[in-house]
Design a protein around this motif. Structure first.
Motif, PDB file in Angstrom:
ATOM      1  N   LEU A 265      47.747  -9.406 -23.185  1.00 34.71           N
ATOM      2  CA  LEU A 265      48.480 -10.672 -23.003  1.00 34.71           C
ATOM      3  C   LEU A 265      48.962 -11.194 -24.362  1.00 34.71           C
ATOM      4  CD1 LEU A 265      46.332 -12.496 -20.275  1.00 34.71           C
ATOM      5  CD2 LEU A 265      48.355 -11.051 -19.963  1.00 34.71           C
TER       6      LEU A 265
ATOM      7  N   VAL B 240      47.029 -22.689 -19.128  1.00 36.52           N
ATOM      8  CA  VAL B 240      47.750 -21.730 -18.279  1.00 36.52           C
ATOM      9  C   VAL B 240      47.382 -20.306 -18.700  1.00 36.52           C
ATOM     10  CG1 VAL B 240      50.041 -20.770 -17.752  1.00 36.52           C
ATOM     11  CG2 VAL B 240      49.702 -23.242 -17.741  1.00 36.52           C
ATOM     12  N   GLU B 241      47.328 -20.118 -19.998  1.00 35.63           N
ATOM     13  CA  GLU B 241      47.015 -18.793 -20.506  1.00 35.63           C
ATOM     14  C   GLU B 241      45.595 -18.363 -20.114  1.00 35.63           C
ATOM     15  OE1 GLU B 241      47.542 -17.037 -24.918  1.00 35.63           O
ATOM     16  OE2 GLU B 241      49.012 -18.465 -24.188  1.00 35.63           O
TER      17      GLU B 241
ATOM     18  N   LYS C  54      43.857 -19.485 -17.631  1.00 36.06           N
ATOM     19  CA  LYS C  54      43.786 -19.322 -16.185  1.00 36.06           C
ATOM     20  C   LYS C  54      44.404 -17.976 -15.772  1.00 36.06           C
ATOM     21  CE  LYS C  54      43.704 -22.278 -12.217  1.00 36.06           C
ATOM     22  NZ  LYS C  54      43.813 -23.661 -11.724  1.00 36.06           N
ATOM     23  N   THR C  55      45.512 -17.613 -16.405  1.00 30.40           N
ATOM     24  CA  THR C  55      46.140 -16.315 -16.142  1.00 30.40           C
ATOM     25  C   THR C  55      45.145 -15.201 -16.431  1.00 30.40           C
ATOM     26  OG1 THR C  55      48.249 -17.234 -16.857  1.00 30.40           O
ATOM     27  CG2 THR C  55      48.110 -14.840 -16.727  1.00 30.40           C
TER      28      THR C  55
ATOM     29  N   ILE D  53      43.716 -12.655 -13.562  1.00 30.57           N
ATOM     30  CA  ILE D  53      43.930 -11.204 -13.675  1.00 30.57           C
ATOM     31  C   ILE D  53      42.583 -10.475 -13.747  1.00 30.57           C
ATOM     32  CG2 ILE D  53      44.916  -9.349 -15.096  1.00 30.57           C
ATOM     33  CD1 ILE D  53      47.186 -11.197 -15.851  1.00 30.57           C
TER      34      ILE D  53
ATOM     35  N   GLU E 235      52.867 -10.548  -7.474  1.00 28.47           N
ATOM     36  CA  GLU E 235      51.903 -11.585  -7.845  1.00 28.47           C
ATOM     37  C   GLU E 235      51.589 -11.520  -9.349  1.00 28.47           C
ATOM     38  OE1 GLU E 235      48.451 -11.406  -5.325  1.00 28.47           O
ATOM     39  OE2 GLU E 235      47.561 -13.110  -6.421  1.00 28.47           O
TER      40      GLU E 235
ATOM     41  N   LEU F 250      52.440 -14.215 -12.397  1.00 26.71           N
ATOM     42  CA  LEU F 250      51.431 -14.723 -13.335  1.00 26.71           C
ATOM     43  C   LEU F 250      51.891 -14.567 -14.784  1.00 26.71           C
ATOM     44  CD1 LEU F 250      48.144 -13.475 -11.699  1.00 26.71           C
ATOM     45  CD2 LEU F 250      48.573 -15.828 -12.445  1.00 26.71           C
ATOM     46  N   LEU F 251      52.388 -13.368 -15.109  1.00 24.14           N
ATOM     47  CA  LEU F 251      52.849 -13.141 -16.484  1.00 24.14           C
ATOM     48  C   LEU F 251      54.043 -14.042 -16.790  1.00 24.14           C
ATOM     49  CD1 LEU F 251      52.561  -9.241 -16.810  1.00 24.14           C
ATOM     50  CD2 LEU F 251      50.903 -10.992 -17.474  1.00 24.14           C
TER      51      LEU F 251
ATOM     52  N   ALA G  77      54.615 -16.953 -15.481  1.00 27.64           N
ATOM     53  CA  ALA G  77      54.120 -18.330 -15.618  1.00 27.64           C
ATOM     54  C   ALA G  77      53.604 -18.577 -17.034  1.00 27.64           C
ATOM     55  CB  ALA G  77      53.017 -18.592 -14.597  1.00 27.64           C
ATOM     56  N   MET G  78      52.947 -17.564 -17.573  1.00 28.17           N
ATOM     57  CA  MET G  78      52.414 -17.687 -18.928  1.00 28.17           C
ATOM     58  C   MET G  78      53.555 -17.886 -19.929  1.00 28.17           C
ATOM     59  SD  MET G  78      49.623 -15.011 -20.417  1.00 28.17           S
ATOM     60  CE  MET G  78      50.599 -14.318 -21.748  1.00 28.17           C
TER      61      MET G  78
END
Lengths: 201, 201
Positions: A63, B41-42, B44-45, B49, B58, B62-63, B65-66
């Protein structure tokens, strides 16, 4: 990516200082390469997470890498902005002769900082962070110095030149900021700390 | 996050136009909140995952959103830059009265564009992209118009004011660019296309 955006800034600085239209054009056109590389990192991250389900430090590194690619993409954009400024003023130089030296220093610092950033990414040697922070502080100092120069009563080159060099200086300064942000990312990957973005300016 | 950075830009614009030091200070201090949200957010991502091993659309969402959180963080920084400019020139206004109207328009556009961006994120209704692109084009037009104003021979307010308004205008224009970039992210999530960053300027 550090090599590509480093060489883009190297060429952009040369184009700026030599009013070299062809070189400026080359930098502008080459930026698409950085965008494709960044997009490739993102796709690869997606593929690795999908197929290997990494967890813990490995996932954090993936990430983080994606975010670093995004910073590098922005650094490429900033090199392109410098080149566009050179192109816009051609055949006149975008930097007045009085300030050539400051911009030469900024160009050298940008190259040095991105080279170090590449080393940090490759080696995860956090001790290089000190160098990067010093280069960034020096860049900030030059940026402030430039503001003082254009705002001094002795400035006789007019509004357009003042705006040109202020924006250019900001591009270099932001470029260094992104390098610092990448380094901070590497720190979080190595130490496992959470990354909290701070305003870089 | 769109609400927080929207309200930050709303307050920053008011602080700028009214030379309101207290409000500027509030915006500057509140930016830490955006940074914490982005970092959240990071994290939570990372957690999702790690624990759920999402794949396909999905995981892409997620990626994405980050990355959107990172753009929103930058938008918060830009609101903070506007507020800092207001603080720096206080008690004088940072924007000369001749240009108040342009900056009021820029402030309104910024608010409108971030509101629409929030709607796109919440609804995934890609038809809103047209509005966002139009607002962004209008912001670019105001930005160019402002350049023409300060570079015209009729400009009599000097170098400092010219630099101030150029930088301020750039902050608004970049703010809108990030909104466009977020919208493009939503498009990639909905359609499954790869995201290729392009230089926004």
């Amino acid at each position: 990516m550090t090599h590509v955006v480093g060489s883009a800034m190297h060429e952009a600085s040369a184009a700026l200082l030599e009013a070299d239209l062809e070189l400026a054009q080359h930098v502008i056109e080459s930026d698409a390469r950085v965008d494709v590389l960044a997009s490739g990192v993102e796709e690869k991250t997606f593929d690795i997470i999908s197929s290997k389900h990494p967890e813990g430090p490995e996932l954090r590194a993936l990430l983080g890498a994606m975010r670093m690619a995004s910073s590098l993409e922005r650094m490429g954009d900033l090199a392109q902005h410098v080149a566009k400024q050179a192109r816009m003023r051609h055949p006149r130089p975008a930097v007045p002769s009085e300030l050539r030296d400051v911009f030469m220093q900024m160009g050298n610092l940008a190259e040095e900082i991105v080279r170090r950033t590449g080393e940090v990414i490759a080696t995860r040697d956090l001790s290089l962070g000190g160098d990067i922070a010093r280069h960034d502080a020096e860049m900030d100092r030059l940026h402030r110095q430039l503001f003082s120069t254009v705002l001094a009563p002795t400035w006789e080159l007019g509004v357009e030149a003042a705006i040109d060099v202020t924006l250019l200086s900001r591009y270099y300064e932001r470029y260094a900021d992104h390098a610092v942000s990448i380094t901070r990312r590497v720190v979080t990957i190595v130490t496992g700390e959470a990354y909290v973005g701070v305003t870089l300016d």
